[in-house]
Design a protein around this motif. Structure first.
Motif, mmCIF file in Angstrom:
data_model
loop_
_atom_site.group_PDB
_atom_site.id
_atom_site.type_symbol
_atom_site.label_atom_id
_atom_site.label_comp_id
_atom_site.label_asym_id
_atom_site.label_seq_id
_atom_site.Cartn_x
_atom_site.Cartn_y
_atom_site.Cartn_z
ATOM 1 N N ARG A 160 5.934 2.073 3.276
ATOM 2 C CA ARG A 160 6.817 0.905 3.357
ATOM 3 C C ARG A 160 6.925 0.225 1.980
ATOM 4 N NH1 ARG A 160 5.844 -1.792 7.858
ATOM 5 N NH2 ARG A 160 4.102 -0.596 8.638
ATOM 6 N N PHE A 161 6.014 0.538 1.069
ATOM 7 C CA PHE A 161 6.056 -0.026 -0.283
ATOM 8 C C PHE A 161 6.623 0.950 -1.309
ATOM 9 C CE2 PHE A 161 2.888 -2.647 1.843
ATOM 10 C CZ PHE A 161 3.339 -3.905 1.506
ATOM 11 N N ASP A 162 7.258 2.001 -0.838
ATOM 12 C CA ASP A 162 7.897 2.984 -1.726
ATOM 13 C C ASP A 162 9.229 2.391 -2.188
ATOM 14 O OD1 ASP A 162 9.077 5.097 -3.020
ATOM 15 O OD2 ASP A 162 8.768 6.531 -1.399
ATOM 16 N N HIS A 165 12.574 4.130 -1.504
ATOM 17 C CA HIS A 165 13.091 4.143 -0.132
ATOM 18 C C HIS A 165 12.884 2.774 0.506
ATOM 19 C CE1 HIS A 165 12.175 8.427 -0.870
ATOM 20 N NE2 HIS A 165 13.319 8.593 -0.255
ATOM 21 N N PRO A 166 13.649 1.769 0.060
ATOM 22 C CA PRO A 166 13.429 0.413 0.582
ATOM 23 C C PRO A 166 13.766 0.273 2.067
ATOM 24 C CG PRO A 166 15.320 0.443 -0.908
ATOM 25 C CD PRO A 166 14.717 1.823 -0.879
#
Length: 166
Positions: A160-162, A165-166
């Motif tokens: 989820r913190f990539d 890939h928001p």
């Protein structure tokens, strides 16, 4: 660094506000806060890695690619040598490990709420009005597990913190 710019010097320069006992108490609080934050983060990471072996393999692969498996930096070396191979710069390159740490801090925050804030003036935030003197506390756990902010908030998901890939 100016001698008055560190926290201890500021405490000691205001002896009418910070007695010696108060300074010791504050320093112990700072020390324990750092220990508890690290402890919670490590416990959460260990739990995650024990349950999600693929995630642990990914961190190990990332570590090996940056520090090097079988390289002169790590092969047959003791922990002191490894400590020289793991630098601030090499840690900054460990993107997935960083995401795991951020997710651990979200998932098991070291504090469930902030310290209270006191409104110095009347203010309106969105549809909510606050009066001078009102005290506000941000419920961190409520923000970290709010389904309006996070997809599957109860799932530990470093991706989820990539930022790609928001």
């Amino acid at each position: 660094m100016d001698h008055d710019s560190d926290l201890l010097s500021l405490f000691l320069s205001a002896s009418d506000v910070f007695t010696e006992a108060a300074v010791v108490d504050e320093l112990i609080d700072f020390f324990l806060a750092a220990v508890v934050t690290s402890q919670f983060t490590m416990q959460t990471l260990c739990t995650h890695f024990s349950q999600e072996r693929a995630s642990l393999r990914r961190v190990r692969t990332e570590f090996g690619a940056i520090v090097g498996h079988g390289s002169p930096h790590t092969e047959g070396k003791d922990l002191t040598s490894l400590g020289r191979a793991v630098t601030y710069d090499s840690l900054q390159e460990m993107d997935y490990l960083g995401r795991c740490i951020m997710e651990a801090l979200r998932f098991q925050a070291p504090a469930s709420a902030t310290s209270p804030y006191e409104c110095l003036v009347d203010v309106k935030l969105g549809n909510i009005s606050f009066k001078k003197g009102d005290r506000l506390v941000v419920y961190t756990e409520g923000v970290h597990f709010h389904s309006g902010q996070w997809q599957q908030p109860r799932k530990f998901d470093p991706n989820r913190f990539d930022i790609s890939h928001p």
